[in-house]
Design a protein around this motif. Structure first.
Motif, PDB file in Angstrom:
ATOM      1  N   MET A  38       0.816  -1.220   0.000  1.00 21.97           N
ATOM      2  CA  MET A  38       0.000   0.000   0.000  1.00 21.97           C
ATOM      3  C   MET A  38       0.848   1.269   0.000  1.00 21.97           C
ATOM      4  O   MET A  38       0.332   2.363   0.217  1.00 21.97           O
ATOM      5  N   GLU A  39       2.157   1.142  -0.180  1.00 21.76           N
ATOM      6  CA  GLU A  39       2.989   2.342  -0.228  1.00 21.76           C
ATOM      7  C   GLU A  39       2.617   3.171  -1.471  1.00 21.76           C
ATOM      8  O   GLU A  39       2.281   2.621  -2.507  1.00 21.76           O
ATOM      9  N   LYS A  40       2.548   4.460  -1.382  1.00 17.77           N
ATOM     10  CA  LYS A  40       3.083   5.294  -0.329  1.00 17.77           C
ATOM     11  C   LYS A  40       2.025   5.688   0.706  1.00 17.77           C
ATOM     12  O   LYS A  40       2.306   6.403   1.673  1.00 17.77           O
ATOM     13  N   SER A  41       0.797   5.212   0.546  1.00 19.62           N
ATOM     14  CA  SER A  41      -0.294   5.551   1.471  1.00 19.62           C
ATOM     15  C   SER A  41      -0.024   5.016   2.872  1.00 19.62           C
ATOM     16  O   SER A  41      -0.168   5.735   3.863  1.00 19.62           O
ATOM     17  N   LEU A  42       0.329   3.746   2.957  1.00 18.03           N
ATOM     18  CA  LEU A  42       0.631   3.095   4.230  1.00 18.03           C
ATOM     19  C   LEU A  42       2.009   2.454   4.125  1.00 18.03           C
ATOM     20  O   LEU A  42       2.329   1.825   3.112  1.00 18.03           O
ATOM     21  N   LEU A  43       2.805   2.605   5.163  1.00 19.23           N
ATOM     22  CA  LEU A  43       4.168   2.098   5.149  1.00 19.23           C
ATOM     23  C   LEU A  43       4.309   0.891   6.069  1.00 19.23           C
ATOM     24  O   LEU A  43       3.548   0.739   7.033  1.00 19.23           O
ATOM     25  N   VAL A  44       5.292   0.056   5.769  1.00 17.93           N
ATOM     26  CA  VAL A  44       5.616  -1.050   6.667  1.00 17.93           C
ATOM     27  C   VAL A  44       5.972  -0.466   8.035  1.00 17.93           C
ATOM     28  O   VAL A  44       6.790   0.447   8.137  1.00 17.93           O
ATOM     29  N   GLY A  45       5.334  -0.983   9.075  1.00 17.14           N
ATOM     30  CA  GLY A  45       5.570  -0.458  10.415  1.00 17.14           C
ATOM     31  C   GLY A  45       4.506   0.507  10.889  1.00 17.14           C
ATOM     32  O   GLY A  45       4.560   0.962  12.037  1.00 17.14           O
ATOM     33  N   ASP A  46       3.541   0.822  10.040  1.00 17.48           N
ATOM     34  CA  ASP A  46       2.406   1.640  10.478  1.00 17.48           C
ATOM     35  C   ASP A  46       1.466   0.799  11.339  1.00 17.48           C
ATOM     36  O   ASP A  46       1.168  -0.352  11.008  1.00 17.48           O
ATOM     37  N   PHE A  47       1.001   1.375  12.436  1.00 18.93           N
ATOM     38  CA  PHE A  47      -0.021   0.752  13.283  1.00 18.93           C
ATOM     39  C   PHE A  47      -1.281   1.606  13.158  1.00 18.93           C
ATOM     40  O   PHE A  47      -1.224   2.827  13.337  1.00 18.93           O
ATOM     41  N   LEU A  48      -2.393   0.972  12.839  1.00 22.00           N
ATOM     42  CA  LEU A  48      -3.585   1.757  12.563  1.00 22.00           C
ATOM     43  C   LEU A  48      -4.809   1.182  13.255  1.00 22.00           C
ATOM     44  O   LEU A  48      -4.834   0.012  13.654  1.00 22.00           O
ATOM     45  N   PHE A  49      -5.800   2.039  13.413  1.00 20.90           N
ATOM     46  CA  PHE A  49      -7.080   1.624  13.960  1.00 20.90           C
ATOM     47  C   PHE A  49      -8.074   1.438  12.818  1.00 20.90           C
ATOM     48  O   PHE A  49      -8.143   2.264  11.901  1.00 20.90           O
ATOM     49  N   VAL A  50      -8.836   0.357  12.911  1.00 19.80           N
ATOM     50  CA  VAL A  50      -9.828   0.020  11.893  1.00 19.80           C
ATOM     51  C   VAL A  50     -11.209   0.020  12.530  1.00 19.80           C
ATOM     52  O   VAL A  50     -11.433  -0.635  13.545  1.00 19.80           O
ATOM     53  N   SER A  51     -12.115   0.766  11.931  1.00 22.40           N
ATOM     54  CA  SER A  51     -13.471   0.898  12.463  1.00 22.40           C
ATOM     55  C   SER A  51     -14.351  -0.249  11.979  1.00 22.40           C
ATOM     56  O   SER A  51     -14.410  -0.540  10.779  1.00 22.40           O
ATOM     57  N   LYS A  52     -15.041  -0.889  12.920  1.00 20.85           N
ATOM     58  CA  LYS A  52     -16.038  -1.896  12.571  1.00 20.85           C
ATOM     59  C   LYS A  52     -17.411  -1.242  12.404  1.00 20.85           C
ATOM     60  O   LYS A  52     -18.340  -1.862  11.883  1.00 20.85           O
ATOM     61  N   VAL A  53     -17.533  -0.001  12.881  1.00 16.82           N
ATOM     62  CA  VAL A  53     -18.830   0.687  12.919  1.00 16.82           C
ATOM     63  C   VAL A  53     -19.203   1.254  11.555  1.00 16.82           C
ATOM     64  O   VAL A  53     -20.366   1.240  11.160  1.00 16.82           O
TER      65      VAL A  53
END
Length: 398
Positions: free
Chosen positions: A53-68
């Motif tokens: 997903m680079e350059k949007s998301l990089l290796v080592g990114d920690f993210l929150f994902v919404s189930k709502v």
């Protein structure tokens, strides 16, 4: 009978005080239950393990994902070890769930539908594996080696439960009902070109004005100079976004920068649906109509390679070909109406991503949630405090 039950009974024995062990046990149980409810129905943390997903998301990114946002999916495999996905902690193969109880796919109402260009977490469709030897343990590798029809009609399919398959994250390029195609590396949705904007990486051949190049200006733009491949004295191959190339040209140190897309295929399809009658590859394919709930497709030699797997594996029908006729659940069928919505997912780093070009549609029952924001990011190549990418903390995902 005590009619004044609201008054404290002076003769009643005082309640026995809980022991410290009991208090800690109750607190832990409550914390586990509360955290599980939040994780299943509201929000969950994920990490980015690859560069697709680079350059949007990089290796080592920690993210929150919404189930709502899209509506929380009711657990399809409800009996599972807390805070584990499909294997127990510190083990490689021990299952963290019991598949003796399986619930039908259901989803709570959400705040929105999936939109084009949303970054979505989903269960890996390729989680379905062919029950063969270790070399041929993958449905799509089997298809590539022979044909989609041979694999589907001769080999049984085994898999983990849908909600226990690997989690993947990609960008939704086309939603259900859309027509998707790609030419020379540019995606086209419903007749409109959708080039990567402000994100995404493609391979470029860059010819510099000098054989000696300074790496610092390139790195400030975003180039990973260690990954650049030297093709000749003044020419390199590098992954870059359109915006990076634009900034590079402003420096006045390049003669040319050409995006490299795979030429139109001359051989049978090397991508989904691996149909020998289609000459498709990662940069040139389609058009493909993404199935939509309630959409009816005519069944023939042109459509079946595209939709067989969805009809049989994802929607749970028995599909057979007898002579020139197709049978669904032992009844002759000339058409099929889909029961679910499907999506076409692709990585922003287009030449470093296994996505819908490889394994086809993502069914709605595989959808986990919408990526919201990055809460922490680590650069493995950094040192001490420079390991933390401070500029990415609490950065929204778009």
């Amino acid at each position: 009978m005590n009619w004044k039950f609201w008054q404290k009974n002076k003769n009643a024995e005082p309640k026995k005080k809980k022991s410290k062990t009991r208090e800690w046990t109750d607190a832990i149980i409550f914390a586990v239950v509360a955290a599980t409810i939040i994780r299943v129905f509201f929000i969950e943390a994920y990490t980015i393990p690859s560069g697709s997903m680079e350059k949007s998301l990089l290796v080592g990114d920690f993210l929150f994902v919404s189930k709502v946002n899209y509506g929380a999916r009711i657990p399809m495999t409800p009996v599972a070890f807390p805070f584990s996905h499909h294997t127990l902690p510190f083990t490689a193969t021990t299952k963290a769930y019991w598949d003796g109880v399986q619930w039908k796919y259901r989803r709570l109402p959400g705040l929105q539908d999936i939109k084009r260009n949303d970054v979505v977490v989903f269960n890996f469709p390729e989680g379905d594996t062919v029950a063969l030897d270790a070399q041929d343990d993958n449905y799509y590798r089997m298809v590539a080696r022979s044909s989609w029809q041979e694999v589907n009609t001769t080999h049984p399919i085994t898999s983990r439960p849908v909600d226990k398959r690997e989690n993947f994250i990609k960008r939704c390029i086309a939603i259900s009902g859309d027509t998707i195609s790609m030419k020379n590396g540019i995606a086209n949705v419903n007749g409109k070109n959708e080039p990567l904007k402000n994100t995404g990486m493609m391979p470029y051949r860059i010819q510099f004005t000098n054989t000696e190049i300074q790496t610092k200006p390139l790195e400030e733009i975003g180039f990973v100079t260690n990954d650049m491949q030297q093709e000749s004295a003044d020419t390199y191959l590098a992954n870059a976004s359109f915006e990076m190339i634009t900034e590079l040209k402003k420096l006045g140190i390049v003669k040319s920068a050409t995006m490299l897309a795979a030429p139109e295929a001359q051989e049978p399809s090397s991508v989904f649906p691996y149909d020998k009658n289609r000459k498709w590859n990662i940069d040139n394919f389609g058009p493909i109509v993404v199935p939509k709930k309630g959409w009816t497709v005519q069944l023939d030699s042109n459509t079946m390679p595209l939709y067989y797997r969805s009809i049989r594996t994802y929607e749970g029908n028995k599909v057979e070909k007898k002579g020139n006729d197709w049978y669904i659940n032992d009844k002759i069928a000339t058409s099929y109406t889909f029961k679910m919505n499907y999506y076409w997912m692709m990585g922003d780093n287009r030449h470093n991503s296994a996505d819908s070009r490889i394994w086809g549609f993502v069914p709605e029952d595989h959808i986990v949630g919408k990526a919201l924001f990055i809460w922490m990011s680590f650069d493995s190549n950094g040192s001490w405090f420079s390991k933390i990418r401070w500029s990415r903390i609490f950065k929204g995902i778009n």
